[in-house]
Scaffold this motif. Sequence first.
Motif, short mmCIF file in Angstrom:
data_model
loop_
_atom_site.label_atom_id
_atom_site.label_comp_id
_atom_site.label_asym_id
_atom_site.label_seq_id
_atom_site.Cartn_x
_atom_site.Cartn_y
_atom_site.Cartn_z
N LYS A 71 0.84 -1.18 0.00
CA LYS A 71 0.00 0.00 0.00
C LYS A 71 0.89 1.24 0.00
O LYS A 71 1.81 1.34 0.80
N GLY A 72 0.64 2.16 -0.91
CA GLY A 72 1.45 3.37 -0.99
C GLY A 72 2.83 3.13 -1.57
O GLY A 72 3.65 4.04 -1.66
N GLY A 73 3.14 1.87 -1.96
CA GLY A 73 4.41 1.59 -2.62
C GLY A 73 5.56 1.19 -1.72
O GLY A 73 6.69 1.06 -2.17
N SER A 74 5.30 1.01 -0.41
CA SER A 74 6.36 0.56 0.51
C SER A 74 5.88 -0.66 1.28
O SER A 74 4.74 -0.70 1.73
N SER A 75 6.77 -1.65 1.43
CA SER A 75 6.39 -2.87 2.14
C SER A 75 7.63 -3.46 2.82
O SER A 75 8.70 -2.85 2.82
N THR A 76 7.49 -4.66 3.35
CA THR A 76 8.66 -5.32 3.95
C THR A 76 9.12 -6.53 3.12
O THR A 76 9.98 -7.26 3.55
N GLU A 77 8.53 -6.73 1.94
CA GLU A 77 8.93 -7.85 1.06
C GLU A 77 10.36 -7.64 0.56
O GLU A 77 10.61 -6.72 -0.22
N SER B 4 7.82 4.41 -3.38
CA SER B 4 7.11 5.64 -3.03
C SER B 4 8.05 6.84 -3.10
O SER B 4 9.22 6.72 -2.79
N SER B 5 7.48 7.94 -3.49
CA SER B 5 8.13 9.26 -3.57
C SER B 5 9.29 9.31 -4.55
O SER B 5 10.09 10.25 -4.53
N TYR B 6 9.38 8.34 -5.42
CA TYR B 6 10.33 8.43 -6.54
C TYR B 6 9.86 9.56 -7.45
O TYR B 6 8.66 9.82 -7.54
N SER B 7 10.81 10.21 -8.14
CA SER B 7 10.39 11.27 -9.05
C SER B 7 9.62 10.67 -10.23
O SER B 7 9.86 9.51 -10.61
N ALA C 75 3.08 6.84 -12.39
CA ALA C 75 4.29 7.46 -11.84
C ALA C 75 3.93 8.67 -10.97
O ALA C 75 4.49 8.87 -9.89
N GLU C 76 2.99 9.46 -11.44
CA GLU C 76 2.58 10.64 -10.67
C GLU C 76 1.92 10.24 -9.36
O GLU C 76 2.12 10.88 -8.33
N TYR C 77 1.20 9.13 -9.38
CA TYR C 77 0.56 8.65 -8.15
C TYR C 77 1.61 8.26 -7.10
O TYR C 77 1.56 8.73 -5.97
N LYS D 34 4.41 8.66 0.47
CA LYS D 34 5.57 8.82 1.35
C LYS D 34 6.45 7.57 1.31
O LYS D 34 5.93 6.46 1.38
N PHE D 35 7.77 7.73 1.19
CA PHE D 35 8.68 6.59 1.22
C PHE D 35 8.83 6.12 2.67
O PHE D 35 9.22 6.89 3.54
#
Length: 207
Positions: free
Chosen positions: A42-48, A55-58, A109-111, A116-117
């Motif tokens: 969710k949001g592009g960050s996980s523990t996998e 997340s928060s990449y340009s 990409a914009e999403y 937040k990273f």
Amino acid sequence: MMKNYTGYGLLAVGALFGFSVATGASADVSKLTESCVGCHGKGGSSTEAAIPNISSYSTEYMTGALKLYKSKERPCPEVKIPGGAKKGSKSDMCQAVKDLSDSDIKQVAEYFAEQKFVRTPQKFDPALAKKGKGLHDKLCEKCHSEGGSVASDDSGILAGQKMAYLDEQIKFFTEGKRPMAKKMKPKLEELDKAGIEAVIHYYGSFK
Ligand code: HEC
Ligand code: HEC
């Protein structure tokens, strides 16, 4: 539903806040990001461990990365999907982007650029991390600033990124399987095996 009316409304809102809104079904970014979230969290960050935080990449870097997977210029290791509708089955990045148009890629990409990273807490060796900081400051900081914690137009985030992922990418770079910035090559070549391990522990030490 009054489709057209909604479409124009979105366009007007888009113009007002300065983001681009495509017409029709492609405006539904949550549909486009559904599969991404199933693997990246969710949001592009996980523990996998094998799946990077995105997340928060340009938007620039992310767009470029997705196009490299689409053209298969970056390797696509297969992973088990950790969550979402296809949980448990296997897939990879090339599959994930193969049906995305340029405008879909831009929206996705914009999403993620706005999420937040979240640094993944990882086991690291403090002595190795210290050695790694020295090497990073000398060889890598110029482009990966603040210990690699800042996303730039042409690279992602290293600080708090998955160590297993970083290890694999450095292998891909050194084996010539992933295209690398010309000026990064000689710097990376200055690191021996122990040096590579040290910088990875340094990036993993960010909490
Ligand atoms: C099947 C699981 C899976 C799905 C679905 C998936 N990814 Fe990935 N993603 C991965 C893996 C594994 C990697 C690491 C691949 C590699 O070695 O380059 C990755 C890498 C990436 C990278 C490169 C990160 C970097 O630091 O350069 C980006 C960007 C990315 N994914 C974005 C997305 C987006 C956007 C979507 C949805 C359209 C998506 N991914 C869907 C598993 C997945
Ligand atoms: C001249 C600038 C430059 C220098 C110096 C540099 N890098 Fe990079 N690095 C980049 C760019 C640009 C990318 C993105 C590559 C791409 O286009 O996919 C990158 C990508 C990476 C990645 C992949 C990250 C990801 O999200 O997939 C790692 C790991 C990395 N660099 C490590 C290092 C290390 C370790 C050093 C020092 C030994 C270093 N870099 C020095 C510019 C640089």
